[in-house]
Design a protein around this motif. Structure first.
Motif, PDB file in Angstrom:
ATOM      1  N   MET A   1       0.845  -1.194   0.000  1.00 16.69           N
ATOM      2  CA  MET A   1       0.000   0.000   0.000  1.00 16.69           C
ATOM      3  C   MET A   1       0.883   1.247   0.000  1.00 16.69           C
ATOM      4  O   MET A   1       1.929   1.283   0.658  1.00 16.69           O
ATOM      5  CB  MET A   1      -0.938  -0.020   1.208  1.00 16.69           C
TER       6      MET A   1
ATOM      7  N   GLY B   1      -3.485  -3.982  -2.534  1.00 20.62           N
ATOM      8  CA  GLY B   1      -2.471  -3.064  -3.037  1.00 20.62           C
ATOM      9  C   GLY B   1      -1.715  -3.705  -4.185  1.00 20.62           C
ATOM     10  O   GLY B   1      -2.164  -4.696  -4.778  1.00 20.62           O
TER      11      GLY B   1
ATOM     12  N   ASN C   1      -9.316  -1.534  -4.775  1.00 23.32           N
ATOM     13  CA  ASN C   1      -7.922  -1.095  -4.789  1.00 23.32           C
ATOM     14  C   ASN C   1      -7.756   0.008  -3.744  1.00 23.32           C
ATOM     15  O   ASN C   1      -8.723   0.423  -3.092  1.00 23.32           O
ATOM     16  CB  ASN C   1      -7.498  -0.628  -6.190  1.00 23.32           C
ATOM     17  N   GLU C   2      -6.528   0.501  -3.586  1.00 26.33           N
ATOM     18  CA  GLU C   2      -6.275   1.464  -2.508  1.00 26.33           C
ATOM     19  C   GLU C   2      -6.981   2.798  -2.757  1.00 26.33           C
ATOM     20  O   GLU C   2      -7.392   3.476  -1.816  1.00 26.33           O
ATOM     21  CB  GLU C   2      -4.767   1.676  -2.329  1.00 26.33           C
TER      22      GLU C   2
END
Length: 672
Positions: free
Chosen positions: A605, A638, A657-658
């Motif tokens: 991340m 991530g 997703n992040e």
């Protein structure tokens, strides 16, 4: 100093420190004093802090362990890490040599190596840099433990040439490190590790690399999975080349040209193994020629060109003088055999485990018996059997007492339990063990209050209950042996600091039956204060996912005890914190989309650290776990997300997703 000068100096220090590490941890021939090493290391740390752009992954400063992991990623071994077939006697070895010789037309030679008793691992270097380390696992799939392996100082972060290779070896814990670790664990009231193998495996499977870094592990490399551009033709040549690259191989290997030479090596190390500074559990015998290895090939489970001779478990005969009883923290009565001193596996043994009354009765073990004991790497040897044929008639049958040996209270056997137990809450032996547990690392973590100090305080009548710890005074401590001004001051400061611990530490330290560290954290997060937990009903507790019937019943009974109510009142009055101080669901969490959801974080991340993301989710009522299952509601992936992402997609779990996670945080009113 400008940037160019700083970079040059950092490179010089890195090169010097890597060389010092190699000399100390691989060659065992340090060329500089520790003070010089420490001075250069401190200089490098300061330069890297001032110029972080020159802080490289292979820097010697990067061995202390990074941020704790949420779980281990899976690693597929491109070349399987197969186990070896076993040999248990000379005939098995001769049969292996005969089969190998018949399987190839050329004369055959062997390499014999010590079989290290540790954890098999794989190390991958790309262009000379250590990029990944993994466990053997099931031979096909292991776990990525790179962060933990980086803490082993005998593993170079860069090798001497830009080779790309994957090598196999055994990570292990030397005897010195093992003994020091167990002394520390006992002082902290923790269970000692049974043997160095378990200690090494447990250390390398810690999610916090800083724990592995403190345990002084070592490694020997013994094989190759893949090696780009290698033209070596012998296993012995590979061992020599690995050593030239700065990798640590065991120096005790020998090339043998006949079965007689192989047996000489086996017999020598069977006798000499107690003198090694690490554990071995056998000898590995390999065909040396790599082409011959290919000709011999593999079975479904193991190569035909190698075998592992396993040492028989070492046994000794001695006299059982007496059976001693000890009372544990939970009141369990444990019998221990007191023996005439006898040497087993290089150490003198005077005590051995008997486990419980049923085992003594089943094996008909009597006081005065000649007994066989076995120590297969265990820290506490076991009585294997009594030699009935040696009896003289003077031996005495052993019967467990009806009363506690420490306090005289009647012993009971609880339903579905083998052990006898003292249930007197004021039993002095239990009180002492309870105090040791209370101050241990995972509980209140009071530095300076180890097992020996607690025993000293208990004997001097300075502490009888947990509350007494917080009433200790400087003058009375100074009167004790080995208690100087500085140590007493430090101890009292540590005791005072422990008052500010979060609720979960106190809950675990109280030693409520069935409540471990994880359950204590769950309870603290759920109820927030000790008062609310004290008022919780059986149904309130059972409504929590991680709390089962036995634990719920134990908690309710515990808080109904009058002496527990009085103890908690005392601790409050003494200033001990009774509130959970960690991240917990807020009022806003009740309407959050994360509330009550089970979330898994995977991959690298960029916007948040794993710890930050976990705390944010938990503050919004979510629960973060380390593995994907049908109960998982959401996976946040991530970069380089691996098997967890694949599993989530396979069973149809939502994946973010992040960026999506960041957007959700903004919608919740949380700034990144």
């Amino acid at each position: 100093m400008d940037k160019q000068q700083a970079q040059t100096k950092i490179n010089q220090l890195t090169e010097a420190l890597n060389q010092y590490n190699y000399e100390y941890h691989v060659l065992d021939k340090p060329s500089v004093e520790d003070a010089i090493y420490d001075q250069k290391m401190q200089e490098l740390r300061k330069l890297e802090e001032a110029y972080p752009e020159f802080k490289y992954p292979d820097s010697p400063t990067q061995r202390v362990g990074g941020e704790p992991l949420e779980g281990f990623q899976k690693v597929e071994h491109r070349i399987p890490m197969l186990s070896l077939a076993n040999a248990f006697n000379e005939q098995d070895i001769r049969d292996f040599v005969r089969r190998a010789s018949q399987g190839t037309e050329e004369p055959i030679s062997f390499v014999c190596e010590l079989k290290i008793d540790g954890l098999a691992v794989s190390l991958t270097y790309e262009d000379g840099k250590f990029v990944r380390g993994a466990t053997r696992g099931d031979g096909t799939t292991g776990e990525d433990i790179t962060s933990n392996l980086r803490t082993i100082r005998s593993i170079p972060l860069t090798i001497r040439e830009k080779e790309t290779l994957e090598i196999r070896g055994e990570a292990f814990m030397p005897h010195k490190s093992f003994l020091a670790l167990n002394e520390e664990r006992k002082a902290n009231g923790e269970e000692p590790f049974a043997n160095p193998r378990n200690a090494a495996a447990g250390s390398l499977r810690q999610l916090d690399p800083k724990i592995a870094a403190k345990r002084n592990l070592d490694i020997y490399l013994y094989g190759v999975g893949e090696w780009a551009n290698s033209n070596l033709t012998k296993h012995s040549e590979r061992l020599e080349r690995l050593k030239e690259l700065g990798l640590k191989t065991n120096p005790e290997w020998r090339k043998c040209h006949s079965v007689e030479e192989v047996m000489e090596y086996v017999e020598y190390w069977t006798k000499e193994r107690p003198h090694l500074h690490y554990e071995i559990d056998g000898i590995v015998i390999k065909v040396d020629d790599l082409r011959q290895q290919e000709e011999l090939g593999y079975t479904a489970k193991s190569p035909r060109w190698a075998i592992a001779y396993k040492f028989p478990a070492e046994e000794a005969i001695t006299k059982l003088i007496d059976i001693e009883l000890s009372v544990g923290r939970t009141g369990v009565i444990t019998p221990t055999a007191i023996l005439n001193p006898v040497k087993v596996a290089g150490t003198t043994v005077q005590r051995a485990s008997l486990h419980n009354e049923d085992l003594i009765r089943e094996q008909d073990i009597r006081i005065g018996d000649t007994v066989v004991i076995k120590k297969a790497g265990d820290i506490i040897p076991k009585v294997v059997r009594a030699m009935v044929e040696e009896r003289t008639g003077e031996e005495k049958e052993f019967h467990m007492p009806k009363d506690c040996p420490a306090c005289g209270s009647e012993l009971v056997r609880l339903e579905e339990e083998v052990a006898l137990r003292c249930i007197n809450p004021n039993c002095p032996a239990q009180l002492k063990e309870g105090l040791i547990h209370f101050v241990s690392r995972n509980a209140m973590n009071i530095d300076g209050l180890g097992e020996k100090v607690i025993a000293q305080l208990f004997q001097a009548d300075l502490v009888k209950t947990i509350a007494d710890i917080y009433r200790l005074e400087k003058a009375e401590l100074l009167e004790l042996e080995r208690m100087g001004e500085k140590s007493v001051t430090n101890l009292l400061e540590a005791i005072e600091a422990s008052k500010a611990n979060s609720l979960e530490r106190l809950l675990f330290g109280l030693g409520i039956r069935f409540v471990g560290a994880k359950a204590a954290k769950t309870l603290a997060m759920e109820f927030g204060t000790m008062e609310k937990l004290q008022q919780a009903t059986y149904d309130d507790l059972l409504a929590i996912n991680e709390i089962g019937e036995k634990m719920a019943d134990s908690i309710v009974q515990y808080f109904q005890e009058q002496q527990v109510i009085e103890l908690l009142d005392e601790l409050r009055a003494l200033g001990v914190n009774m509130t959970y101080l960690g991240a917990k669901p807020s009022e806003a969490a009740k309407t959050s989309l994360f509330n009550g959801k089970t979330v898994v974080l995977t991959g690298k991340m960029d916007i948040y650290t794993r710890t930050e993301a976990k705390e944010l989710i938990e503050s919004l009522g979510g629960n973060v776990t380390g593995s994907v299952s049908k109960k998982t509601d959401l996976v946040i992936a991530g970069e380089d997300a691996g098997s967890k992402l694949e599993k989530a997609e396979k069973i149809g779990i939502d994946v973010w997703n992040e960026s999506q996670f960041q957007q959700a945080m903004e919608n919740e009113g949380v700034e990144s």
